[in-house]
Design a protein around this motif. Structure first.
Motif, PDB file in Angstrom:
ATOM      1  N   SER A  91       0.785  -1.237   0.131  1.00 13.21           N
ATOM      2  CA  SER A  91      -0.016   0.074  -0.073  1.00 13.21           C
ATOM      3  C   SER A  91       0.957   1.369   0.047  1.00 13.21           C
ATOM      4  CB  SER A  91      -0.993   0.143   1.158  1.00 13.21           C
ATOM      5  OG  SER A  91      -1.573   1.291   1.493  1.00 13.21           O
ATOM      6  N   ALA A  92       0.622   2.316  -0.837  1.00  7.84           N
ATOM      7  CA  ALA A  92       1.121   3.267  -0.949  1.00  7.84           C
ATOM      8  C   ALA A  92       1.028   4.399   0.406  1.00  7.84           C
ATOM      9  CB  ALA A  92       0.501   4.522  -2.043  1.00  7.84           C
ATOM     10  N   GLU A  93       0.076   3.902   1.288  1.00 10.37           N
ATOM     11  CA  GLU A  93      -0.010   4.440   2.697  1.00 10.37           C
ATOM     12  C   GLU A  93       0.919   3.956   3.528  1.00 10.37           C
ATOM     13  OE1 GLU A  93      -2.381   6.832   3.313  1.00 10.37           O
ATOM     14  OE2 GLU A  93      -3.890   6.656   1.627  1.00 10.37           O
ATOM     15  N   MET A  94       1.522   3.027   3.326  1.00  9.94           N
ATOM     16  CA  MET A  94       2.669   2.325   4.200  1.00  9.94           C
ATOM     17  C   MET A  94       4.093   2.357   3.687  1.00  9.94           C
ATOM     18  SD  MET A  94       0.601  -1.257   4.980  1.00  9.94           S
ATOM     19  CE  MET A  94      -1.258  -1.323   5.462  1.00  9.94           C
ATOM     20  N   SER A  95       4.320   2.712   2.511  1.00 13.31           N
ATOM     21  CA  SER A  95       5.541   2.792   1.905  1.00 13.31           C
ATOM     22  C   SER A  95       5.632   3.586   0.631  1.00 13.31           C
ATOM     23  CB  SER A  95       5.786   1.328   1.638  1.00 13.31           C
ATOM     24  OG  SER A  95       7.001   1.256   0.888  1.00 13.31           O
ATOM     25  N   ALA A 101       7.661   3.031  -8.032  1.00 12.43           N
ATOM     26  CA  ALA A 101       7.304   2.100  -9.237  1.00 12.43           C
ATOM     27  C   ALA A 101       6.811   2.840 -10.221  1.00 12.43           C
ATOM     28  CB  ALA A 101       6.759   1.158  -8.661  1.00 12.43           C
ATOM     29  N   ARG A 102       5.658   3.646  -9.692  1.00  8.25           N
ATOM     30  CA  ARG A 102       4.905   4.587 -10.578  1.00  8.25           C
ATOM     31  C   ARG A 102       5.662   5.612 -11.522  1.00  8.25           C
ATOM     32  NH1 ARG A 102       2.959   9.412 -10.811  1.00  8.25           N
ATOM     33  NH2 ARG A 102       3.696   9.823  -8.576  1.00  8.25           N
ATOM     34  N   LEU A 103       6.463   6.341 -10.792  1.00  6.19           N
ATOM     35  CA  LEU A 103       7.438   7.172 -11.563  1.00  6.19           C
ATOM     36  C   LEU A 103       8.420   6.339 -12.534  1.00  6.19           C
ATOM     37  CD1 LEU A 103       8.132   9.485  -8.334  1.00  6.19           C
ATOM     38  CD2 LEU A 103       6.900  10.247 -10.293  1.00  6.19           C
ATOM     39  N   ALA A 104       9.028   5.517 -12.071  1.00  3.79           N
ATOM     40  CA  ALA A 104      10.021   4.636 -12.942  1.00  3.79           C
ATOM     41  C   ALA A 104       9.257   4.126 -13.989  1.00  3.79           C
ATOM     42  CB  ALA A 104      10.718   3.517 -12.119  1.00  3.79           C
ATOM     43  N   ALA A 105       8.183   3.713 -14.005  1.00  6.39           N
ATOM     44  CA  ALA A 105       7.046   2.912 -14.962  1.00  6.39           C
ATOM     45  C   ALA A 105       6.890   4.175 -15.972  1.00  6.39           C
ATOM     46  CB  ALA A 105       5.867   2.561 -14.250  1.00  6.39           C
ATOM     47  N   GLN A 106       6.949   5.339 -15.980  1.00  6.50           N
ATOM     48  CA  GLN A 106       6.498   6.362 -16.956  1.00  6.50           C
ATOM     49  C   GLN A 106       7.446   6.458 -17.889  1.00  6.50           C
ATOM     50  OE1 GLN A 106       6.577  10.025 -14.701  1.00  6.50           O
ATOM     51  NE2 GLN A 106       4.454   9.564 -13.645  1.00  6.50           N
ATOM     52  N   SER A 107       8.751   5.737 -17.764  1.00  2.00           N
ATOM     53  CA  SER A 107       9.474   5.748 -18.891  1.00  2.00           C
ATOM     54  C   SER A 107       9.488   4.474 -20.082  1.00  2.00           C
ATOM     55  CB  SER A 107      11.055   5.613 -18.265  1.00  2.00           C
ATOM     56  OG  SER A 107      11.267   6.834 -17.696  1.00  2.00           O
ATOM     57  N   ASP A 115      -1.139  -0.572  -6.990  1.00  3.42           N
ATOM     58  CA  ASP A 115      -1.019  -0.238  -5.494  1.00  3.42           C
ATOM     59  C   ASP A 115      -2.097  -1.238  -5.112  1.00  3.42           C
ATOM     60  OD1 ASP A 115      -1.386   0.570  -3.041  1.00  3.42           O
ATOM     61  OD2 ASP A 115      -1.748   2.624  -3.517  1.00  3.42           O
ATOM     62  N   THR A 116      -1.660  -2.391  -4.106  1.00  6.49           N
ATOM     63  CA  THR A 116      -2.684  -3.339  -3.714  1.00  6.49           C
ATOM     64  C   THR A 116      -3.527  -2.802  -2.556  1.00  6.49           C
ATOM     65  OG1 THR A 116      -0.955  -3.989  -2.100  1.00  6.49           O
ATOM     66  CG2 THR A 116      -1.046  -5.226  -4.001  1.00  6.49           C
ATOM     67  N   ARG A 117      -2.938  -1.617  -2.114  1.00  2.27           N
ATOM     68  CA  ARG A 117      -3.650  -1.080  -0.954  1.00  2.27           C
ATOM     69  C   ARG A 117      -3.696  -2.060   0.214  1.00  2.27           C
ATOM     70  NH1 ARG A 117      -4.108   3.817  -0.642  1.00  2.27           N
ATOM     71  NH2 ARG A 117      -6.156   4.224  -0.083  1.00  2.27           N
ATOM     72  N   ASN A 118      -2.771  -2.907   0.356  1.00  3.11           N
ATOM     73  CA  ASN A 118      -2.763  -3.779   1.256  1.00  3.11           C
ATOM     74  C   ASN A 118      -1.330  -4.425   1.632  1.00  3.11           C
ATOM     75  OD1 ASN A 118      -3.750  -6.133   3.083  1.00  3.11           O
ATOM     76  ND2 ASN A 118      -5.622  -5.530   1.725  1.00  3.11           N
ATOM     77  N   LEU A 119      -1.169  -5.221   2.399  1.00  2.87           N
ATOM     78  CA  LEU A 119       0.267  -5.812   2.702  1.00  2.87           C
ATOM     79  C   LEU A 119       0.052  -7.419   2.733  1.00  2.87           C
ATOM     80  CD1 LEU A 119       1.236  -4.946   6.552  1.00  2.87           C
ATOM     81  CD2 LEU A 119      -1.254  -5.364   5.554  1.00  2.87           C
ATOM     82  N   SER A 120       1.293  -8.064   2.876  1.00  4.16           N
ATOM     83  CA  SER A 120       1.475  -9.244   3.020  1.00  4.16           C
ATOM     84  C   SER A 120       0.636 -10.103   1.802  1.00  4.16           C
ATOM     85  CB  SER A 120       0.976  -9.634   4.453  1.00  4.16           C
ATOM     86  OG  SER A 120       1.390 -11.175   4.567  1.00  4.16           O
ATOM     87  N   THR A 121      -0.260 -11.218   2.174  1.00  4.53           N
ATOM     88  CA  THR A 121      -0.838 -11.782   1.188  1.00  4.53           C
ATOM     89  C   THR A 121      -2.251 -11.463   0.980  1.00  4.53           C
ATOM     90  OG1 THR A 121      -1.720 -13.343   3.165  1.00  4.53           O
ATOM     91  CG2 THR A 121       0.186 -14.292   1.624  1.00  4.53           C
ATOM     92  N   GLY A 122      -2.473 -10.126   1.447  1.00  3.83           N
ATOM     93  CA  GLY A 122      -3.609  -9.486   0.994  1.00  3.83           C
ATOM     94  C   GLY A 122      -3.218  -8.832  -0.555  1.00  3.83           C
TER      95      GLY A 122
END
Length: 282
Positions: A91-95, A101-107, A115-122
Motif C-alpha cells: 500500500s502507498a499509505e505504508m511505503s 515504481a509509478r515514477l519509474a514506469a513512466q519511462s 497499488d494493492t492498498r494492502n500488505l502481505s498476502t492481502g
C-alpha cells in the motif's frame, strides 16, 4: 505473436515458493536495515534472524523501499524483449514503494503498476488473481485495471499475540501494551483503505482465540469468494497454523487454502506469533 506478460511484485506479498514458481513471479525486494547493515528482504534477511537479533539487542529493523533507479533497472530488464510487466506493491499509505515504481514506469510503454492498498498476502491475493488471468489470455491493461478495482474487496487482518513489537515500533502506547498483556488481550490488526488499524480485541491465550477470530472474519462464508484464501503466520508453531487451516476448511469448501509464512515486513512490525486469514469478499 502474443505479448509475454511478466508478473512481478515487491517482497511484501508473502507468497510461498510453490506459488512463486506456479506464476513465475519476479520479486524486487525491499531493504531491511539491521545492526548497521542493509539486507535484501527474503534473500539476505529472514524473520528468524530478526527475532534472534531483537532478543539479543532489542533493536528492530527498518525497512526501505526500492528507489526509482532500482525500479528502472528492473523494468528495463524485463521489458527488453518486448514483454509487458504488471507490478504489485505494498500500500502507498505504508511505503514509498508504489510511488517510486509509478515514477519509474513512466519511462516504459508496457509497465503497469498496481497499488494493492494492502500488505502481505492481502496483496498476494491480487498477484494470484493476476496470475490466473494471464493464463486465461487477458491483456496486461485488462488485468491491471481489474486488480485495481478488486482492491477494496480484499479482507486482510491479523491477530497479534504480544504487543512488544508494535509498541517498540511506535504503533501503540506503552500503557496500551502493558494493559493488553496483563489482560491477555489479543488485538486484531486490520487493513482498511490502505492503512493498518485495530479492530476487535480478543481475550485469552493466542491459540485459543484464533478459532473465534476466524469465525468472526468468515461468518458463514456466504459473502466470501471461495477460490483462494490464505492463512499467513509469523513464526507460529506448526500445530497452530495447521489447526487454523483446518478451521477455515470446516467453514466453507474453499478451492485453495494456502498456508504461508509472513516475511520480514510483517515480522518486524508485529513480531512472532502473529496469524491472519486473508481472502476476497464478493
Amino acid at each position: 505473436m502474443k505479448q509475454t506478460i511478466i508478473l512481478a511484485s515487491d517482497s511484501t506479498t508473502d507468497l510461498n515458493a510453490e506459488l512463486i514458481a506456479r506464476y513465475d513471479l519476479k520479486i524486487l525486494p525491499l531493504t531491511v536495515a539491521l545492526g548497521g547493515k542493509s539486507y535484501a528482504d527474503g534473500t539476505e534477511m529472514d524473520p528468524d534472524t530478526i527475532y534472534s537479533h531483537y532478543e539479543q539487542t532489542k533493536e528492530l529493523p527498518k525497512t526501505a523501499a526500492p528507489n526509482m533507479a532500482d525500479f528502472y533497472s528492473f523494468f528495463e530488464k524485463y521489458t527488453a524483449d518486448g514483454s509487458a510487466v504488471i507490478f504489485f506493491t505494498i500500500s502507498a499509505e505504508m511505503s514509498s514503494t508504489y510511488n517510486n515504481a509509478r515514477l519509474a514506469a513512466q519511462s516504459f510503454e508496457d509497465v503497469y503498476v498496481v497499488d494493492t492498498r494492502n500488505l502481505s498476502t492481502g496483496g498476494g491475493l491480487l498477484v494470484v488473481t493476476a496470475g490466473e488471468m494471464i493464463k486465461e489470455g487477458k491483456s496486461p491493461s485488462e488485468i491491471a485495471e481489474y486488480c485495481k478495482a478488486l482492491t477494496p474487496k480484499v479482507s486482510a487482518s491479523f491477530i497479534v499475540d504480544d504487543l512488544e513489537f508494535l509498541h517498540k515500533g511506535g504503533r501503540c502506547s506503552a500503557v496500551a501494551a502493558i494493559g493488553a498483556n496483563l489482560l491477555q488481550l489479543k488485538p486484531c490488526i486490520t487493513v482498511h483503505e490502505g492503512k493498518m488499524g485495530v479492530g476487535k480485541k480478543y481475550r485469552g491465550k493466542f491459540a485459543a482465540v484464533l478459532p473465534k477470530y476466524i469465525e468472526d472474519q468468515l461468518g458463514d462464508a456466504s459473502g466470501v469468494e471461495l477460490d483462494h484464501i490464505f492463512v499467513t503466520h509469523a513464526g507460529c508453531d506448526e500445530e497452530i497454523y495447521q489447526a487454523c487451516a483446518e478451521k477455515v476448511k470446516s467453514i466453507a469448501p474453499f478451492k485453495n487454502v494456502y498456508v504461508t509464512r509472513a516475511g520480514c515486513t510483517i515480522s518486524s512490525h508485529c513480531g512472532r506469533n502473529t496469524l491472519g486469514v486473508l481472502f476476497i469478499r464478493k
